[in-house]
Write an enzyme that holds these catalytic residues in place. Structure first.
Site, PDB file in Angstrom:
ATOM      1  N   SER A   8       6.082  -0.029  -3.944  1.00  0.00           N
ATOM      2  CA  SER A   8       5.215  -0.416  -5.064  1.00  0.00           C
ATOM      3  C   SER A   8       4.609   0.807  -5.733  1.00  0.00           C
ATOM      4  CB  SER A   8       4.096  -1.338  -4.566  1.00  0.00           C
ATOM      5  OG  SER A   8       3.092  -1.417  -5.555  1.00  0.00           O
ATOM      6  N   HIS A  33       9.208  -1.693  -7.153  1.00  0.00           N
ATOM      7  CA  HIS A  33       8.289  -2.805  -7.396  1.00  0.00           C
ATOM      8  C   HIS A  33       7.207  -2.371  -8.387  1.00  0.00           C
ATOM      9  CE1 HIS A  33       6.315  -6.580  -6.023  1.00  0.00           C
ATOM     10  NE2 HIS A  33       5.175  -5.913  -6.139  1.00  0.00           N
ATOM     11  N   ASP A  35       3.789  -3.559 -10.479  1.00  0.00           N
ATOM     12  CA  ASP A  35       2.706  -4.538 -10.460  1.00  0.00           C
ATOM     13  C   ASP A  35       1.951  -4.571 -11.782  1.00  0.00           C
ATOM     14  OD1 ASP A  35       2.592  -5.560  -7.630  1.00  0.00           O
ATOM     15  OD2 ASP A  35       2.513  -3.404  -7.241  1.00  0.00           O
ATOM     16  N   MET A  37      -0.988  -6.222 -13.990  1.00  0.00           N
ATOM     17  CA  MET A  37      -2.235  -6.999 -13.834  1.00  0.00           C
ATOM     18  C   MET A  37      -2.957  -7.080 -15.170  1.00  0.00           C
ATOM     19  SD  MET A  37      -3.628  -5.200 -10.383  1.00  0.00           S
ATOM     20  CE  MET A  37      -2.538  -4.822  -9.022  1.00  0.00           C
ATOM     21  N   MET A  68       1.008 -10.293 -12.275  1.00  0.00           N
ATOM     22  CA  MET A  68      -0.232 -10.942 -11.834  1.00  0.00           C
ATOM     23  C   MET A  68      -1.049 -11.188 -13.089  1.00  0.00           C
ATOM     24  SD  MET A  68      -0.777  -8.527  -8.541  1.00  0.00           S
ATOM     25  CE  MET A  68       0.505  -7.411  -9.085  1.00  0.00           C
ATOM     26  N   PHE A 143      -5.036  -5.352  -5.693  1.00  0.00           N
ATOM     27  CA  PHE A 143      -5.313  -3.992  -5.223  1.00  0.00           C
ATOM     28  C   PHE A 143      -4.335  -3.555  -4.147  1.00  0.00           C
ATOM     29  CE2 PHE A 143      -9.136  -6.204  -6.500  1.00  0.00           C
ATOM     30  CZ  PHE A 143      -9.711  -5.322  -7.413  1.00  0.00           C
ATOM     31  N   GLY A 144      -4.054  -2.258  -4.117  1.00  0.00           N
ATOM     32  CA  GLY A 144      -3.262  -1.692  -3.030  1.00  0.00           C
ATOM     33  C   GLY A 144      -4.182  -1.377  -1.856  1.00  0.00           C
ATOM     34  N   GLY A 145      -3.606  -1.101  -0.707  1.00  0.00           N
ATOM     35  CA  GLY A 145      -4.376  -0.615   0.439  1.00  0.00           C
ATOM     36  C   GLY A 145      -5.267  -1.629   1.135  1.00  0.00           C
ATOM     37  N   GLY A 197       3.229  -0.178  -0.650  1.00  0.00           N
ATOM     38  CA  GLY A 197       2.652   0.768  -1.607  1.00  0.00           C
ATOM     39  C   GLY A 197       1.997   1.942  -0.913  1.00  0.00           C
TER      40      GLY A 197
HETATM   41  C1  DX5 Z   1      -1.197  -5.937  -4.827  1.00  0.00           C
HETATM   42  C2  DX5 Z   1       0.183  -5.565  -5.276  1.00  0.00           C
HETATM   43  C3  DX5 Z   1       0.964  -4.810  -4.271  1.00  0.00           C
HETATM   44  C4  DX5 Z   1       0.320  -3.516  -3.807  1.00  0.00           C
HETATM   45  C5  DX5 Z   1       0.611  -3.420  -2.340  1.00  0.00           C
HETATM   46  O1  DX5 Z   1      -1.718  -6.927  -5.624  1.00  0.00           O
HETATM   47  O2  DX5 Z   1       0.936  -6.732  -5.594  1.00  0.00           O
HETATM   48  O3  DX5 Z   1       2.312  -4.620  -4.671  1.00  0.00           O
HETATM   49  O4  DX5 Z   1       0.772  -2.364  -4.455  1.00  0.00           O
HETATM   50  O5  DX5 Z   1      -0.039  -2.331  -1.828  1.00  0.00           O
HETATM   51  P1  DX5 Z   1      -0.134  -2.005  -0.282  1.00  0.00           P
HETATM   52  O6  DX5 Z   1       1.270  -1.898   0.237  1.00  0.00           O
HETATM   53  O7  DX5 Z   1      -0.892  -0.736  -0.245  1.00  0.00           O
HETATM   54  O8  DX5 Z   1      -0.876  -3.167   0.367  1.00  0.00           O
HETATM   55 ZN    ZN Z   2       3.148  -6.541  -5.967  1.00  0.00          ZN
END
Ligand code: DX5
Ligand code: ZN
Length: 218
Positions: A8, A33, A35, A37, A68, A143-145, A197
């Site tokens: 991602s 990937h 994302d 938003m 999203m 959000f990531g992480g 990600g």
């Molecule tokens: C979150 C995104 C993910 C995000 C995942 O809403 O859809 O694709 O980047 O991040 P990690 O792998 O850090 O949880």
């Molecule tokens: Zn995603």
């Protein structure tokens, strides 16, 4: 079959995206990937078409786009023009999901349906043979992480059962908190594609990290 990996871009270094896309290109990643938003469907805003166009021109991997946003059906043509391989829309954002799936196919792309953590897999019973992929969110999107939601494992098992019982060819993709501890559990439960990600992009050796995820076998 080896596990597929879709890194991602959300966790990439945005000041030097080119280097990160180059890393993806030379890695064993299957897809990239992306994302998108809108600050309405999820409480965050990421990037949109201008960034995806630039990345798409440079990236040699098929694009796995995760919307999203509300009204993803308004952006089907624009996503097809981008050359996207897969368009993922949220079940929760689509009132006429069946029509949206048909329109994504008519535009020449594969259709993925995404489920929020609180949406049960049973809602897909009547479209499961029409979709190419189900994307299960293992965190609340935006959000990531974030921390992996444990219930995802049981959810993947239920989806695997639904797919096998109905003769669907849909792939199962999981997104959120995928790292060294959670990835093997997910693959064992029946996941085909891992989105990851922060685990990949914050690693000192992201190429080896992708390779290790790909080695996981059911
Ligand atoms: C979150 C995104 C993910 C995000 C995942 O809403 O859809 O694709 O980047 O991040 P990690 O792998 O850090 O949880
Ligand atoms: Zn995603």
């Amino acid at each position: 079959m080896k596990t597929m990996v879709s890194p991602s871009l959300l966790s990439a270094n945005f000041i030097d995206l080119k280097s990160d896309v180059e890393m993806i290109n030379r890695s064993e990643a299957d897809w990239l990937h992306l994302d998108v938003m809108d600050g309405v469907f999820v409480p965050n805003i990421s990037f949109g078409f201008p960034v995806m166009e630039a990345v798409g021109k440079y990236c040699t991997k098929p694009l796995d786009v995760h919307f999203m946003i509300v009204h993803p059906e308004h952006y089907i043509e624009q996503t097809a023009k981008l050359g996207a391989m897969m368009m993922n829309v949220h079940y929760e954002a689509c009132i006429h999901l069946h029509r949206t799936i048909q329109q994504i196919h008519a535009a020449g792309m594969k259709a993925g349906v995404t489920l929020n953590p609180s949406t049960p897999v049973g809602v897909l019973e009547d479209v499961i043979r029409d979709v190419d992929m189900v994307l299960i969110m293992s965190v609340n999107p935006g959000f990531g992480g974030q921390k992996f939601i444990e219930n995802t494992i049981r959810k993947v098992q239920r989806l695997r059962k639904l797919i096998d019982e109905t003769g669907s060819h849909a792939l199962i993709e999981v997104d959120g908190g995928v790292q060294a501890e959670t990835a093997p559990l997910l693959v064992r439960a029946g996941v085909d594609v891992l989105v990851s990600g922060s685990y990949i992009f914050k690693n000192i050796d992201p190429v080896s990290c992708i390779k290790a995820l790909k080695e996981l076998k059911r």
